[in-house]
Design a protein around this motif. Structure first.
Motif, PDB file in Angstrom:
ATOM      1  N   SER A  90       2.607   0.214   1.776  1.00 22.39           N
ATOM      2  CA  SER A  90       1.708  -0.091   0.663  1.00 22.39           C
ATOM      3  C   SER A  90       2.168   0.671  -0.566  1.00 22.39           C
ATOM      4  CB  SER A  90       0.269   0.294   1.000  1.00 22.39           C
ATOM      5  OG  SER A  90      -0.569   0.145  -0.137  1.00 22.39           O
ATOM      6  N   ASP A  91       2.181   0.007  -1.710  1.00 26.58           N
ATOM      7  CA  ASP A  91       2.355   0.731  -2.965  1.00 26.58           C
ATOM      8  C   ASP A  91       1.130   1.615  -3.181  1.00 26.58           C
ATOM      9  OD1 ASP A  91       4.818  -0.458  -3.651  1.00 26.58           O
ATOM     10  OD2 ASP A  91       3.783  -2.212  -4.457  1.00 26.58           O
ATOM     11  N   TYR A  92       1.334   2.767  -3.764  1.00 23.15           N
ATOM     12  CA  TYR A  92       0.213   3.668  -4.032  1.00 23.15           C
ATOM     13  C   TYR A  92       0.385   4.326  -5.392  1.00 23.15           C
ATOM     14  CZ  TYR A  92       2.854   8.023  -3.497  1.00 23.15           C
ATOM     15  OH  TYR A  92       3.740   9.052  -3.684  1.00 23.15           O
ATOM     16  N   GLY A  93      -0.725   4.789  -5.924  1.00 26.32           N
ATOM     17  CA  GLY A  93      -0.719   5.644  -7.102  1.00 26.32           C
ATOM     18  C   GLY A  93      -1.625   6.828  -6.823  1.00 26.32           C
ATOM     19  N   ASP A 120      -4.521  24.740 -16.335  1.00 24.04           N
ATOM     20  CA  ASP A 120      -4.680  23.397 -15.771  1.00 24.04           C
ATOM     21  C   ASP A 120      -3.337  22.923 -15.235  1.00 24.04           C
ATOM     22  OD1 ASP A 120      -7.231  23.514 -16.753  1.00 24.04           O
ATOM     23  OD2 ASP A 120      -6.959  21.989 -18.296  1.00 24.04           O
ATOM     24  N   LYS A 121      -3.357  22.241 -14.106  1.00 18.64           N
ATOM     25  CA  LYS A 121      -2.148  21.640 -13.554  1.00 18.64           C
ATOM     26  C   LYS A 121      -2.447  20.188 -13.194  1.00 18.64           C
ATOM     27  CE  LYS A 121      -0.146  25.614 -13.872  1.00 18.64           C
ATOM     28  NZ  LYS A 121       0.786  25.877 -14.990  1.00 18.64           N
ATOM     29  N   VAL A 122      -1.521  19.299 -13.546  1.00 21.59           N
ATOM     30  CA  VAL A 122      -1.718  17.881 -13.278  1.00 21.59           C
ATOM     31  C   VAL A 122      -0.578  17.356 -12.406  1.00 21.59           C
ATOM     32  CG1 VAL A 122      -2.947  17.516 -15.452  1.00 21.59           C
ATOM     33  CG2 VAL A 122      -0.480  17.153 -15.359  1.00 21.59           C
ATOM     34  N   ASN A 123      -0.851  16.271 -11.709  1.00 25.56           N
ATOM     35  CA  ASN A 123       0.145  15.619 -10.874  1.00 25.56           C
ATOM     36  C   ASN A 123      -0.121  14.119 -10.931  1.00 25.56           C
ATOM     37  OD1 ASN A 123       2.127  14.955  -9.069  1.00 25.56           O
ATOM     38  ND2 ASN A 123       1.151  15.888  -7.276  1.00 25.56           N
ATOM     39  N   ALA A 124       0.874  13.362 -11.310  1.00 23.14           N
ATOM     40  CA  ALA A 124       0.743  11.908 -11.396  1.00 23.14           C
ATOM     41  C   ALA A 124       1.978  11.278 -10.766  1.00 23.14           C
ATOM     42  CB  ALA A 124       0.604  11.455 -12.855  1.00 23.14           C
ATOM     43  N   CYS A 125       1.786  10.524  -9.684  1.00 22.24           N
ATOM     44  CA  CYS A 125       2.931   9.956  -8.987  1.00 22.24           C
ATOM     45  C   CYS A 125       2.584   8.579  -8.423  1.00 22.24           C
ATOM     46  CB  CYS A 125       3.401  10.880  -7.863  1.00 22.24           C
ATOM     47  SG  CYS A 125       2.118  11.335  -6.676  1.00 22.24           S
ATOM     48  N   ARG A 126       3.593   7.817  -8.103  1.00 19.84           N
ATOM     49  CA  ARG A 126       3.415   6.502  -7.493  1.00 19.84           C
ATOM     50  C   ARG A 126       4.622   6.230  -6.605  1.00 19.84           C
ATOM     51  NH1 ARG A 126       4.648   2.376 -12.592  1.00 19.84           N
ATOM     52  NH2 ARG A 126       6.511   3.466 -13.328  1.00 19.84           N
ATOM     53  N   GLY A 127       4.441   5.350  -5.643  1.00 18.27           N
ATOM     54  CA  GLY A 127       5.520   5.060  -4.714  1.00 18.27           C
ATOM     55  C   GLY A 127       5.023   4.199  -3.578  1.00 18.27           C
ATOM     56  N   LYS A 128       5.529   4.465  -2.359  1.00 21.12           N
ATOM     57  CA  LYS A 128       5.131   3.700  -1.183  1.00 21.12           C
ATOM     58  C   LYS A 128       4.670   4.645  -0.073  1.00 21.12           C
ATOM     59  CE  LYS A 128       8.124  -0.285  -2.050  1.00 21.12           C
ATOM     60  NZ  LYS A 128       6.998  -1.178  -2.410  1.00 21.12           N
ATOM     61  N   ILE A 129       3.600   4.266   0.589  1.00 20.30           N
ATOM     62  CA  ILE A 129       3.093   4.965   1.761  1.00 20.30           C
ATOM     63  C   ILE A 129       3.292   4.055   2.968  1.00 20.30           C
ATOM     64  CG2 ILE A 129       0.989   5.758   2.930  1.00 20.30           C
ATOM     65  CD1 ILE A 129      -0.029   6.808   0.319  1.00 20.30           C
ATOM     66  N   TYR A 130       3.674   4.649   4.112  1.00 20.86           N
ATOM     67  CA  TYR A 130       3.938   3.852   5.306  1.00 20.86           C
ATOM     68  C   TYR A 130       3.013   4.272   6.454  1.00 20.86           C
ATOM     69  CZ  TYR A 130       8.274   2.764   2.856  1.00 20.86           C
ATOM     70  OH  TYR A 130       9.182   2.350   1.920  1.00 20.86           O
ATOM     71  N   LEU A 131       2.604   3.294   7.239  1.00 20.43           N
ATOM     72  CA  LEU A 131       1.933   3.595   8.502  1.00 20.43           C
ATOM     73  C   LEU A 131       2.660   2.855   9.609  1.00 20.43           C
ATOM     74  CD1 LEU A 131       0.046   1.105   9.798  1.00 20.43           C
ATOM     75  CD2 LEU A 131      -1.421   1.689   7.893  1.00 20.43           C
ATOM     76  N   TYR A 132       2.528   3.359  10.817  1.00 17.25           N
ATOM     77  CA  TYR A 132       3.197   2.746  11.963  1.00 17.25           C
ATOM     78  C   TYR A 132       2.223   1.854  12.711  1.00 17.25           C
ATOM     79  CZ  TYR A 132       6.258   2.121  15.949  1.00 17.25           C
ATOM     80  OH  TYR A 132       7.053   1.569  16.923  1.00 17.25           O
ATOM     81  N   ASN A 133       2.572   0.582  12.834  1.00 21.72           N
ATOM     82  CA  ASN A 133       1.757  -0.388  13.545  1.00 21.72           C
ATOM     83  C   ASN A 133       2.216  -0.411  15.009  1.00 21.72           C
ATOM     84  OD1 ASN A 133       0.603  -2.709  14.673  1.00 21.72           O
ATOM     85  ND2 ASN A 133       0.601  -3.790  12.711  1.00 21.72           N
ATOM     86  N   HIS A 134       1.440   0.245  15.887  1.00 21.48           N
ATOM     87  CA  HIS A 134       1.845   0.342  17.292  1.00 21.48           C
ATOM     88  C   HIS A 134       1.822  -1.014  17.984  1.00 21.48           C
ATOM     89  CE1 HIS A 134       1.902   4.744  17.333  1.00 21.48           C
ATOM     90  NE2 HIS A 134       0.846   4.680  16.538  1.00 21.48           N
TER      91      HIS A 134
END
Length: 263
Positions: A42-45, A20-34
């Motif tokens: 946005s904060d994400y988990g 089994d392998k697990v991954n747990a992370c959080r941070g910020k995701i960015y999108l470009y507003n044209h």
């Protein structure tokens, strides 16, 4: 809004290593507003768990690559156009293709893609839109806590026989890969993902009469109450201690769970 993530795993008694392998992370995701020529964040988990197929020679490596590949796809490769709308079929196709390419990047010319077979369960939460995406292929399951109510968000899919399931590396994986979107309307939201080694102890999947252990809510509430990195470390140790003391005697398989809470 606080997003917390934590994970724990335990090698099965019959295994030489934990597949089994697990991954747990959080941070910020960015999108470009044209339109406004700016970046929107946005904060994400993100929580991911993969169970390598015991009969396959490189399944442990496959599970690791897939668990990390889901993170890389959403945080680096996926071209976010909106946090409000999701093209599920497009994401499903792109994500599966990306994962297979990640596996092929570590495979030798003599390997077969099925040598890296594993299941996949994940949940991605985006705080800006209060939406989450969850995906699942194979056994194991995802339990959701919405305020004080537990429900099975995604249950196991087995093959013709009870001990058979579906893997991310199969040719018809897209047919069995369940990908859906939900919206958070709760004050407190939690997700618990687990592999099949512990799933039977945490819930009984049934379309007519599902049963969920109260410990799922307890595990989520522990995480919700954590406020510092030091407390998150304590929670992960508590998860692992519980796997050993209360669940390892019920299964000889690997035991893994990963939890995300939004509160």
């Amino acid at each position: 809004m606080t997003i917390n993530v934590a994970a724990a795993w335990l090698k099965g008694l019959t295994h030489s290593e934990c597949q089994d392998k697990v991954n747990a992370c959080r941070g910020k995701i960015y999108l470009y507003n044209h339109m406004d020529d700016c970046k929107i964040e946005s904060d994400y988990g993100l929580v991911v768990v993969c169970d390598g197929a015991g009969s396959k020679i490189h399944s442990s490596a496959g599970a690791y690559v897939v668990a990390k590949g889901v993170e890389k796809y959403f945080t680096v490769k996926h071209q976010w156009m909106s946090f409000e709308e999701f093209n599920i079929e497009e994401i499903k196709h792109e994500l599966l293709h990306y994962i297979i390419q990640e596996i092929l990047s570590i495979a030798s010319k003599d390997d077969h893609i099925s040598d890296y077979a594993c299941t996949l369960l994940f949940v991605l939460y985006l705080d800006r839109s209060k939406k989450y995406i969850y995906g699942h292929i194979g056994d194991g399951g995802i339990v959701a806590l919405e305020d004080d109510s537990l429900r099975i968000l995604s249950g196991p899919e087995n093959g013709e026989y009870k001990n058979q399931t579906y893997f991310i590396t199969e040719r018809n994986a897209e047919e069995h890969f369940r990908l859906k979107v939900g919206t958070n309307i709760s004050q407190q939201l939690g997700f618990l993902l687990c592999t099949d080694g512990i799933a039977g102890s945490l819930f009984k999947f049934s379309k007519t009469d599902p049963k969920i252990s109260p410990v799922c809510q307890t595990f989520c509430e522990w995480l919700m109450d954590s406020e510092t990195e030091e407390e998150l470390v304590v929670i992960e140790k508590a998860y692992k201690d519980n796997l050993y003391k209360h669940f390892s005697s019920r299964s000889k398989d690997d035991l893994s769970l990963v939890v995300m809470t939004v509160s």
